[in-house]
Design a protein around this motif. Structure first.
Motif, PDB file in Angstrom:
ATOM      1  N   GLN A  86      39.175   9.202 116.671  1.00  0.00           N
ATOM      2  CA  GLN A  86      38.388   8.366 115.769  1.00  0.00           C
ATOM      3  C   GLN A  86      38.920   6.938 115.763  1.00  0.00           C
ATOM      4  O   GLN A  86      40.111   6.705 116.025  1.00  0.00           O
ATOM      5  CB  GLN A  86      38.431   8.938 114.355  1.00  0.00           C
ATOM      6  CG  GLN A  86      37.617  10.215 114.183  1.00  0.00           C
ATOM      7  CD  GLN A  86      37.495  10.622 112.727  1.00  0.00           C
ATOM      8  OE1 GLN A  86      38.364  10.328 111.919  1.00  0.00           O
ATOM      9  NE2 GLN A  86      36.410  11.299 112.392  1.00  0.00           N
ATOM     10  N   ALA A  87      38.037   6.025 115.431  1.00  0.00           N
ATOM     11  CA  ALA A  87      38.445   4.629 115.318  1.00  0.00           C
ATOM     12  C   ALA A  87      39.605   4.509 114.338  1.00  0.00           C
ATOM     13  O   ALA A  87      39.617   5.156 113.283  1.00  0.00           O
ATOM     14  CB  ALA A  87      37.267   3.780 114.850  1.00  0.00           C
ATOM     15  N   GLY A  88      40.574   3.686 114.714  1.00  0.00           N
ATOM     16  CA  GLY A  88      41.776   3.530 113.911  1.00  0.00           C
ATOM     17  C   GLY A  88      42.899   4.465 114.299  1.00  0.00           C
ATOM     18  O   GLY A  88      44.043   4.293 113.854  1.00  0.00           O
ATOM     19  N   GLY A  89      42.591   5.445 115.128  1.00  0.00           N
ATOM     20  CA  GLY A  89      43.588   6.406 115.551  1.00  0.00           C
ATOM     21  C   GLY A  89      44.432   5.920 116.715  1.00  0.00           C
ATOM     22  O   GLY A  89      44.313   4.774 117.156  1.00  0.00           O
ATOM     23  N   ASN A 140      47.317   2.082 119.767  1.00  0.00           N
ATOM     24  CA  ASN A 140      47.168   2.199 118.320  1.00  0.00           C
ATOM     25  C   ASN A 140      45.948   1.418 117.851  1.00  0.00           C
ATOM     26  O   ASN A 140      45.433   0.561 118.570  1.00  0.00           O
ATOM     27  CB  ASN A 140      48.417   1.678 117.618  1.00  0.00           C
ATOM     28  CG  ASN A 140      49.667   2.448 117.986  1.00  0.00           C
ATOM     29  OD1 ASN A 140      49.618   3.654 118.218  1.00  0.00           O
ATOM     30  ND2 ASN A 140      50.794   1.759 118.026  1.00  0.00           N
ATOM     31  N   SER A 141      45.517   1.719 116.635  1.00  0.00           N
ATOM     32  CA  SER A 141      44.372   1.021 116.035  1.00  0.00           C
ATOM     33  C   SER A 141      43.194   0.968 117.000  1.00  0.00           C
ATOM     34  O   SER A 141      42.587  -0.086 117.219  1.00  0.00           O
ATOM     35  CB  SER A 141      44.783  -0.408 115.626  1.00  0.00           C
ATOM     36  OG  SER A 141      45.861  -0.387 114.724  1.00  0.00           O
ATOM     37  N   LEU A 142      42.876   2.099 117.553  1.00  0.00           N
ATOM     38  CA  LEU A 142      41.828   2.150 118.576  1.00  0.00           C
ATOM     39  C   LEU A 142      40.466   1.807 118.001  1.00  0.00           C
ATOM     40  O   LEU A 142      40.159   2.124 116.839  1.00  0.00           O
ATOM     41  CB  LEU A 142      41.809   3.526 119.226  1.00  0.00           C
ATOM     42  CG  LEU A 142      42.922   3.750 120.254  1.00  0.00           C
ATOM     43  CD1 LEU A 142      43.123   5.229 120.522  1.00  0.00           C
ATOM     44  CD2 LEU A 142      42.611   3.005 121.536  1.00  0.00           C
ATOM     45  N   LYS A 143      39.671   1.164 118.834  1.00  0.00           N
ATOM     46  CA  LYS A 143      38.330   0.741 118.463  1.00  0.00           C
ATOM     47  C   LYS A 143      37.316   1.393 119.405  1.00  0.00           C
ATOM     48  O   LYS A 143      37.670   1.740 120.541  1.00  0.00           O
ATOM     49  CB  LYS A 143      38.208  -0.781 118.580  1.00  0.00           C
ATOM     50  CG  LYS A 143      39.246  -1.566 117.807  1.00  0.00           C
ATOM     51  CD  LYS A 143      39.123  -3.050 118.109  1.00  0.00           C
ATOM     52  CE  LYS A 143      40.183  -3.848 117.370  1.00  0.00           C
ATOM     53  NZ  LYS A 143      40.073  -5.306 117.663  1.00  0.00           N
ATOM     54  N   PRO A 144      36.079   1.531 118.989  1.00  0.00           N
ATOM     55  CA  PRO A 144      35.075   2.108 119.900  1.00  0.00           C
ATOM     56  C   PRO A 144      34.978   1.358 121.226  1.00  0.00           C
ATOM     57  O   PRO A 144      34.735   1.974 122.272  1.00  0.00           O
ATOM     58  CB  PRO A 144      33.781   1.987 119.087  1.00  0.00           C
ATOM     59  CG  PRO A 144      34.228   2.081 117.668  1.00  0.00           C
ATOM     60  CD  PRO A 144      35.539   1.347 117.636  1.00  0.00           C
ATOM     61  N   GLU A 145      35.217   0.064 121.202  1.00  0.00           N
ATOM     62  CA  GLU A 145      35.149  -0.717 122.447  1.00  0.00           C
ATOM     63  C   GLU A 145      36.319  -0.443 123.388  1.00  0.00           C
ATOM     64  O   GLU A 145      36.346  -0.946 124.516  1.00  0.00           O
ATOM     65  CB  GLU A 145      35.038  -2.213 122.154  1.00  0.00           C
ATOM     66  CG  GLU A 145      36.076  -2.741 121.194  1.00  0.00           C
ATOM     67  CD  GLU A 145      35.559  -2.816 119.762  1.00  0.00           C
ATOM     68  OE1 GLU A 145      34.896  -1.842 119.314  1.00  0.00           O
ATOM     69  OE2 GLU A 145      35.828  -3.835 119.087  1.00  0.00           O
ATOM     70  N   ASP A 146      37.300   0.330 122.951  1.00  0.00           N
ATOM     71  CA  ASP A 146      38.386   0.748 123.838  1.00  0.00           C
ATOM     72  C   ASP A 146      37.982   1.960 124.672  1.00  0.00           C
ATOM     73  O   ASP A 146      38.746   2.381 125.558  1.00  0.00           O
ATOM     74  CB  ASP A 146      39.638   1.099 123.036  1.00  0.00           C
ATOM     75  CG  ASP A 146      40.254  -0.100 122.347  1.00  0.00           C
ATOM     76  OD1 ASP A 146      40.649   0.038 121.170  1.00  0.00           O
ATOM     77  OD2 ASP A 146      40.325  -1.178 122.972  1.00  0.00           O
TER      78      ASP A 146
END
Length: 124
Positions: A13-16, A84-90
């Motif tokens: 999930q985003a933020g993970g 860290n702090s993953l975003k959908p665009e990653d």
């Protein structure tokens, strides 16, 4: 024969966070720069970051904004990409690559060897 094998991708999930691993084999990598790239369908391969195996010097793409960290374990011949702090665009397929004696390599064509890639999907 040089082999790079990535693992650790998945759905988050985003933020993970996720940690990708790249196990390198086939030679001594002390004269190599290890890079991480990513690619999504229809887009060009994008440089994420790199580390010189010997000195551990790192450099990251501006788009990473300090969220990712590359490290290595010499005993395991493994390079890691901590995200860290993953975003959908990653979301992308992430590749590990090795460049012989190109210590400032940021372009894909500067790298000599590539892994098969591991999929990272970040849901919103």
């Amino acid at each position: 024969q040089v082999q790079l094998v990535e693992s650790g991708g998945g759905l988050v999930q985003a933020g993970g966070s996720l940690r990708l691993s790249c196990v390198a084999s086939g030679r001594t990598f002390s004269s190599y720069t290890m890079g991480w790239f990513r690619q999504t369908p229809g887009k060009e391969r994008e440089f994420v970051g790199r580390m010189t195996w010997s000195g551990g010097s790192t450099h990251y793409a501006d788009s990473i904004e300090g969220r990712f960290t590359i490290s290595r374990d010499n005993a395991k011949n493994t390079v890691y990409l901590q995200m860290n702090s993953l975003k959908p665009e990653d979301t992308a397929v992430y590749y590990c690559a090795a460049a012989f004696r190109r210590f400032t390599a940021t372009q894909g064509d500067e790298y000599d060897y590539w892994g098969q890639g591991t999929q990272v999907t970040v849901s919103s």
